[in-house]
Design a protein around this motif. Sequence first.
Motif, mmCIF file in Angstrom:
data_model
loop_
_atom_site.group_PDB
_atom_site.id
_atom_site.type_symbol
_atom_site.label_atom_id
_atom_site.label_comp_id
_atom_site.label_asym_id
_atom_site.label_seq_id
_atom_site.Cartn_x
_atom_site.Cartn_y
_atom_site.Cartn_z
ATOM 1 N N THR A 438 -0.396 -8.598 -11.110
ATOM 2 C CA THR A 438 -0.971 -9.768 -11.786
ATOM 3 C C THR A 438 -2.432 -9.584 -12.159
ATOM 4 O OG1 THR A 438 -1.526 -10.767 -9.638
ATOM 5 C CG2 THR A 438 0.608 -11.355 -10.621
ATOM 6 N N LEU A 439 -3.068 -8.512 -11.723
ATOM 7 C CA LEU A 439 -4.494 -8.318 -11.969
ATOM 8 C C LEU A 439 -4.856 -8.362 -13.459
ATOM 9 C CD1 LEU A 439 -7.273 -7.806 -10.746
ATOM 10 C CD2 LEU A 439 -6.786 -5.342 -10.811
ATOM 11 N N PRO A 440 -4.118 -7.682 -14.361
ATOM 12 C CA PRO A 440 -4.478 -7.785 -15.791
ATOM 13 C C PRO A 440 -4.452 -9.219 -16.307
ATOM 14 C CG PRO A 440 -2.984 -5.938 -15.438
ATOM 15 C CD PRO A 440 -3.020 -6.705 -14.158
ATOM 16 N N LEU A 441 -3.446 -10.000 -15.902
ATOM 17 C CA LEU A 441 -3.374 -11.397 -16.341
ATOM 18 C C LEU A 441 -4.522 -12.220 -15.768
ATOM 19 C CD1 LEU A 441 0.295 -12.774 -16.318
ATOM 20 C CD2 LEU A 441 -1.347 -12.796 -18.190
ATOM 21 N N VAL A 442 -4.844 -11.986 -14.506
ATOM 22 C CA VAL A 442 -5.929 -12.730 -13.864
ATOM 23 C C VAL A 442 -7.255 -12.445 -14.567
ATOM 24 C CG1 VAL A 442 -7.269 -12.966 -11.739
ATOM 25 C CG2 VAL A 442 -4.780 -12.886 -11.627
ATOM 26 N N LEU A 443 -7.537 -11.174 -14.839
ATOM 27 C CA LEU A 443 -8.787 -10.825 -15.512
ATOM 28 C C LEU A 443 -8.811 -11.326 -16.951
ATOM 29 C CD1 LEU A 443 -9.380 -7.189 -14.212
ATOM 30 C CD2 LEU A 443 -10.508 -9.291 -13.484
ATOM 31 N N PHE A 444 -7.661 -11.325 -17.598
ATOM 32 C CA PHE A 444 -7.599 -11.777 -18.984
ATOM 33 C C PHE A 444 -7.885 -13.277 -19.089
ATOM 34 C CE2 PHE A 444 -5.103 -13.598 -22.502
ATOM 35 C CZ PHE A 444 -5.683 -12.921 -23.567
ATOM 36 N N HIS A 445 -7.329 -14.056 -18.161
ATOM 37 C CA HIS A 445 -7.489 -15.512 -18.233
ATOM 38 C C HIS A 445 -8.758 -16.002 -17.535
ATOM 39 C CE1 HIS A 445 -3.745 -16.661 -20.153
ATOM 40 N NE2 HIS A 445 -3.075 -15.847 -19.359
ATOM 41 N N VAL A 524 -2.801 -6.119 -22.486
ATOM 42 C CA VAL A 524 -2.084 -6.865 -21.445
ATOM 43 C C VAL A 524 -0.599 -6.941 -21.774
ATOM 44 C CG1 VAL A 524 -1.852 -9.109 -20.321
ATOM 45 C CG2 VAL A 524 -4.120 -8.201 -20.804
ATOM 46 N N VAL A 525 -0.280 -7.261 -23.040
ATOM 47 C CA VAL A 525 1.132 -7.310 -23.452
ATOM 48 C C VAL A 525 1.778 -5.938 -23.262
ATOM 49 C CG1 VAL A 525 2.691 -7.673 -25.395
ATOM 50 C CG2 VAL A 525 0.734 -9.200 -25.057
ATOM 51 N N GLY A 526 1.085 -4.896 -23.697
ATOM 52 C CA GLY A 526 1.631 -3.550 -23.524
ATOM 53 C C GLY A 526 1.824 -3.179 -22.068
ATOM 54 N N PHE A 527 0.900 -3.604 -21.214
ATOM 55 C CA PHE A 527 1.006 -3.288 -19.788
ATOM 56 C C PHE A 527 2.284 -3.863 -19.189
ATOM 57 C CE2 PHE A 527 0.338 -4.692 -15.398
ATOM 58 C CZ PHE A 527 0.033 -3.490 -14.779
ATOM 59 N N TYR A 528 2.591 -5.130 -19.528
ATOM 60 C CA TYR A 528 3.775 -5.746 -18.934
ATOM 61 C C TYR A 528 5.062 -5.243 -19.566
ATOM 62 C CZ TYR A 528 0.757 -8.623 -16.141
ATOM 63 O OH TYR A 528 -0.178 -9.028 -15.222
ATOM 64 N N TRP A 555 -1.002 4.457 -19.488
ATOM 65 C CA TRP A 555 -1.385 3.205 -20.140
ATOM 66 C C TRP A 555 -2.720 2.688 -19.596
ATOM 67 C CZ3 TRP A 555 -0.177 1.370 -24.548
ATOM 68 C CH2 TRP A 555 -0.501 0.048 -24.882
ATOM 69 N N LEU A 556 -2.959 2.881 -18.299
ATOM 70 C CA LEU A 556 -4.265 2.517 -17.743
ATOM 71 C C LEU A 556 -5.370 3.347 -18.381
ATOM 72 C CD1 LEU A 556 -3.366 2.186 -13.946
ATOM 73 C CD2 LEU A 556 -3.787 0.338 -15.564
ATOM 74 N N VAL A 558 -5.329 4.506 -21.382
ATOM 75 C CA VAL A 558 -5.542 3.947 -22.724
ATOM 76 C C VAL A 558 -6.509 2.757 -22.649
ATOM 77 C CG1 VAL A 558 -4.418 2.722 -24.624
ATOM 78 C CG2 VAL A 558 -3.335 4.730 -23.633
ATOM 79 N N GLY A 559 -6.323 1.899 -21.634
ATOM 80 C CA GLY A 559 -7.203 0.753 -21.479
ATOM 81 C C GLY A 559 -8.636 1.158 -21.187
ATOM 82 N N PHE A 560 -8.826 2.099 -20.262
ATOM 83 C CA PHE A 560 -10.180 2.558 -19.957
ATOM 84 C C PHE A 560 -10.795 3.273 -21.160
ATOM 85 C CE2 PHE A 560 -8.705 2.209 -15.480
ATOM 86 C CZ PHE A 560 -9.741 1.418 -15.002
ATOM 87 N N GLY A 561 -9.975 4.005 -21.892
ATOM 88 C CA GLY A 561 -10.476 4.679 -23.090
ATOM 89 C C GLY A 561 -10.944 3.679 -24.137
ATOM 90 N N TRP A 562 -10.187 2.587 -24.287
ATOM 91 C CA TRP A 562 -10.592 1.557 -25.237
ATOM 92 C C TRP A 562 -11.913 0.929 -24.812
ATOM 93 C CZ3 TRP A 562 -11.544 -3.673 -24.808
ATOM 94 C CH2 TRP A 562 -11.642 -4.379 -26.000
ATOM 95 N N GLY A 563 -12.057 0.639 -23.510
ATOM 96 C CA GLY A 563 -13.309 0.069 -23.030
ATOM 97 C C GLY A 563 -14.481 1.008 -23.228
ATOM 98 N N THR A 564 -14.266 2.301 -22.971
ATOM 99 C CA THR A 564 -15.330 3.285 -23.187
ATOM 100 C C THR A 564 -15.716 3.373 -24.653
ATOM 101 O OG1 THR A 564 -14.489 4.554 -21.300
ATOM 102 C CG2 THR A 564 -15.985 5.678 -22.815
ATOM 103 N N ALA A 565 -14.721 3.348 -25.537
ATOM 104 C CA ALA A 565 -15.003 3.400 -26.973
ATOM 105 C C ALA A 565 -15.805 2.182 -27.415
ATOM 106 C CB ALA A 565 -13.691 3.488 -27.757
ATOM 107 N N GLN A 566 -15.476 1.002 -26.856
ATOM 108 C CA GLN A 566 -16.230 -0.194 -27.197
ATOM 109 C C GLN A 566 -17.677 -0.081 -26.739
ATOM 110 O OE1 GLN A 566 -13.994 -1.542 -29.508
ATOM 111 N NE2 GLN A 566 -14.829 -3.462 -28.764
ATOM 112 N N ALA A 567 -17.887 0.478 -25.532
ATOM 113 C CA ALA A 567 -19.252 0.643 -25.026
ATOM 114 C C ALA A 567 -20.046 1.620 -25.883
ATOM 115 C CB ALA A 567 -19.209 1.124 -23.571
#
Length: 833
Positions: A438-445, A524-528, A555-556, A558-567
């Motif tokens: 549930t961590l991705p959903l918790v952080l998202f909301h 988040v959708v992709g994770f679930y 997939w994790l 991919v998420g960290f890579g997206w965050g790094t690219a944004q930074a």
Amino acid sequence: MTFQQSSQAIRERTIYRPLVLLAPAITLGVIGDAAFDFSMALWLISFAGLMLLWGLLCFRRAENYASVTLLLAVAAFGGMLHHGHWNLYRSTELSRGLSADKQPVALQGVVVDYPRFLPAKPPTSAFEFELPNQWKVPFRIQQIRSGATWVAASGDTEIYVSGDQLDVRPGESILVFAQATCSEGALNPGEFDFANWARANRRRTFLRSGYPDCLQATGAPTKWSPWDPIREARHYVSGELAAAIPPGLDGLAETIFLGRRERLADETDEAFRQTGTVHLLALSGLHLGILALFAYGVLRFLPGPLWLPPFCLLLMTSAYVILVDARPPIVRASILVGAFCVAMIVYRRPTFWNSLAAAWILVICWNPTEIFQAGTQLSFVAVASLAWLAGFQAMTRQADPLQDLIEMTRPWPVKCWRHSVRWFGRMFVASLVVWLVTLPLVLFHFHAASPWTIVLSPILILPMGLALALTLLLLAASIAVPLATPWVAWLLSWPLWGMQETVAWTQQHAGLTIWSAGPPAWWVVGFYVVTATIGWLMITRRLPVRWSIAVVALWLTVGFGWGTAQAIQSSARDDLVCTFVSVGHGTCVLVELPEGRNLLYDCGRLGSPKRAGESLSAVLWSKGIQHLDAVIISHDDADHYNGLPEVLERFSVGAVYCSDLMEKIPSELVSTLLMDIRQREIPLRTLSAGRSLQAHPDVDLTILHPTRKGVLGRDNANSIVLLIEYQGRRILLPGDLESPGTEAVIVERPIDCDVVMAPHHGSRHSHAESFYQWCQPEWIVVSSGSRDILGPEDARLGEPVWLNTAASGRVEVRLSASGRPPKVASWRKAGVE
């Protein structure tokens, strides 16, 4: 056995789960209508056409095509449900003629339920105001006065009435004098949208009355209603809990048993939130499961046939669901418990996933918008995770007869100890799995999570289960043996006290809350989707565990890579963005400098300081910002800094700046804030006229006012005036500048500015005309809570363009590296370049 007999045996062992296919289909229909808002006519035509095609395909025995067509028809039905719930209202619906501005109204209607007393809660910090006692009155609108006549009106709402005493009863017709508004939508990106929430619950009208005398009875209660026993039962339970349990704990008891949090102390609620155990306060399937387990343990001893205990449990479960207003998590749990009871009655084995899908479909039919709510999503994801874990453990567990024999020969104290250790171990593993899933959903909301939930959840389940069981016993004793009620209440207070103290101690001495911008929705959708697919492949033994872990890890990544690219993209940005956050009557300006540095000018509002902090947090998280390099406090007015404690709690800050006068002669509130800053070991520095902040070679941040000694007058006159210049373009932030500070500024050489924030929230008493003539702005941004503050109606060509954050929401000014004119855009309407 022949091949034909073997095939027949396999077919007999097959467990069909048709609802598992129907649940995603109806969900896609709801999501489709929410995203594209198709017309009801289109949904009706699609549904009718697909059902006719399904009948034709069934007649031709094309089973596969018929199944796909039926799923599409179910999706169209889901779209119809959502469209009707979201868009279709009566022509007399009161909210259709209301806006976010307050409007005095006179209404006639009926009290739907017993009023709820909302005791005034003491402020949790020095920056909050103390509110009066209030009553919340459920109300059904029937008429509204228009001039001297009454016209038909409709709508369900609540009336918030200030006062200590209120004498109205359910079913009573009353005349109401109140201020009416329609819930306002989000004014900033990422902010909670109250308008959508109210629309989803079909309660868009908001009524507030200042005095109990504003509610006047006009007739006797209406005739008997089938809902009266439910209202009486709910009122009786609430009254017994409030009367029997000591003050300070009655709110917790009512929260975990009835799901009503009005009496829950703010500090208790905040402690549960910061320790990640707030799910224990949100009435969910866990509570119903504990109550059902306790009730069934008692009902098993009833004399009679084997079907009697599950039948009684089914009746008790249905009664409890009705008692707590049929909340979606409870509905989900009740269907699972009901399936278990029905299976026992008819001597059949229940299928968990089919029952869970049935619960999901029923929630959609009850309220299609519930699937977009965080509580509903977390509830279903959590129970699905636990079910998967139980299946996986059963699949991997290997029985050892020798070990079982050894266990049987151990002394009973050793058996109890080993059973307890294994139980806590399983609970810890279950808590860890649920937390991770549930961590991705918790952080998202919510943008916040705490690892403490992994440890505290197994520990707190025991006292919470005991508290729920004793609550049932207390209610039974109050009816059957009233003299035993004080003793049961005394016993009940101990597990409640244990829960409250455990969470409070953890928050105060070992607080660990992780604040994060959270992952994007697509991830988040992709994770679930990935997690559900991998979980199914693992439990059916179609994919090795190591490969499953590898896919999830990918997939994790991919998420960290997206965050790094944004930074990286943020650090490489070459434009300057100035965002005027809409916080009501207050000021909050975020300046994003080239190459990723961030400056905050004020953060506060008149009223709830948490609202200011939450609005800024939403903007920062929507931009992926986790760190503020500098914070400037313009002057000593609470509506400019009372939101900073929330910001300091959630984000890292490089340094805080204020004027020399503010540090040397601080007010009581400022002293509290400065002490908090020093305790967090954040550097505190002062600014005065003539100084500059070095943040970027091409950006000039110059302080125009005040001097070290300041000027005579109020603190407004000594507001820090900040000039931001980038590639020849200028933005001016004057705080609450007023006379004689205004004269001290305009006596200097005029500075031609592109964008200026209106001094003192655009107040006419600030006499800013001379100030505007001095700086000659093209855009004037008013940071205010009043929509009425705008520029002159007869504005001529070449005069400044006015934008008000109260009406336009967040205003964003973008200065490009090429020095072109600024691009100004607001949240609610496109800006003009």
